[in-house]
Design a protein around this motif. Structure first.
Motif, PDB file in Angstrom:
ATOM      1  N   LEU A   1       1.042  -1.198   0.119  1.00 39.22           N
ATOM      2  CA  LEU A   1      -0.103  -0.092   0.068  1.00 39.22           C
ATOM      3  C   LEU A   1       0.858   1.228   0.041  1.00 39.22           C
ATOM      4  N   THR A   2       1.630   1.421  -1.355  1.00 39.76           N
ATOM      5  CA  THR A   2       2.445   2.387  -1.074  1.00 39.76           C
ATOM      6  C   THR A   2       1.960   4.058  -1.142  1.00 39.76           C
ATOM      7  N   ASP A   3       0.543   4.110  -0.950  1.00 46.21           N
ATOM      8  CA  ASP A   3       0.245   5.427  -0.807  1.00 46.21           C
ATOM      9  C   ASP A   3       0.041   5.571   0.593  1.00 46.21           C
ATOM     10  N   HIS A   4       0.140   4.724   1.410  1.00 43.71           N
ATOM     11  CA  HIS A   4       0.265   4.917   3.066  1.00 43.71           C
ATOM     12  C   HIS A   4       1.501   4.516   3.587  1.00 43.71           C
ATOM     13  N   LYS A   5       1.913   5.840   3.648  1.00 41.77           N
ATOM     14  CA  LYS A   5       3.358   5.676   4.260  1.00 41.77           C
ATOM     15  C   LYS A   5       3.601   5.636   5.879  1.00 41.77           C
ATOM     16  N   ILE A   6       4.526   4.934   6.138  1.00 41.79           N
ATOM     17  CA  ILE A   6       4.624   4.564   7.579  1.00 41.79           C
ATOM     18  C   ILE A   6       5.286   5.935   8.247  1.00 41.79           C
ATOM     19  N   PRO A   7       4.809   6.583   9.501  1.00 46.99           N
ATOM     20  CA  PRO A   7       5.540   7.901   9.763  1.00 46.99           C
ATOM     21  C   PRO A   7       6.669   7.450  10.424  1.00 46.99           C
TER      22      PRO A   7
END
Length: 138
Positions: free
Chosen positions: A105-111
């Motif tokens: 899910l590349t649009d959902h970055k890990i902070p």
């Protein structure tokens, strides 16, 4: 548009037939694959050669390894411009409990996660588990 050969050369990887085939195979997949998946796609290829190809791709930030909790390492192509840096390039992965696929899910970055002083982060992996859109029918 850059060819696969040009892309591999730009990453300082010697172009071989197997590397071209593995890259093309990975680029056609919507979900992460296992070493066995790649092996099965190229039945006459040597397992060690395929493994070394994946390791080379990982070292050169072409693919990233995913630990989705199943105990089987999976691989997926990195998105364009990724260097697999903890500070910039980490994203979520989704593992479907029904079909067993793992999807980036590349649009959902890990902070960015700050660890206590004296600790050094080497890898961060965040996997969401549930039912994917294909299996849920929604």
């Amino acid at each position: 548009m850059q060819t696969i050969e040009q892309f591999l050369e730009s990453k300082e990887i010697r172009v071989t037939a197997m590397r071209l085939l593995v890259y093309k195979f990975l680029s056609e997949k919507d979900s992460a694959v296992t070493l066995t998946d790649v092996e099965n796609a190229f039945a006459k290829a040597d397992r060690t050669t395929i493994y070394r190809t994946l390791k080379t791709f990982e070292e050169k930030a072409i693919v990233h390894q995913i630990d989705d909790g199943t105990g089987i390492t999976k691989y997926a192509l990195c998105e364009k411009g990724c260097n697999c840096e903890i500070e910039n390039d980490l994203h979520l992965h989704f593992h479907c409990n029904n079909c067993q696929e793992t999807i980036c899910l590349t649009d959902h970055k890990i902070p960015q996660i700050k660890v206590p002083q004296g600790f050094v982060s080497e890898n961060i992996n965040l996997v969401v588990k549930g039912i994917c859109d294909k299996c849920s029918g929604l």
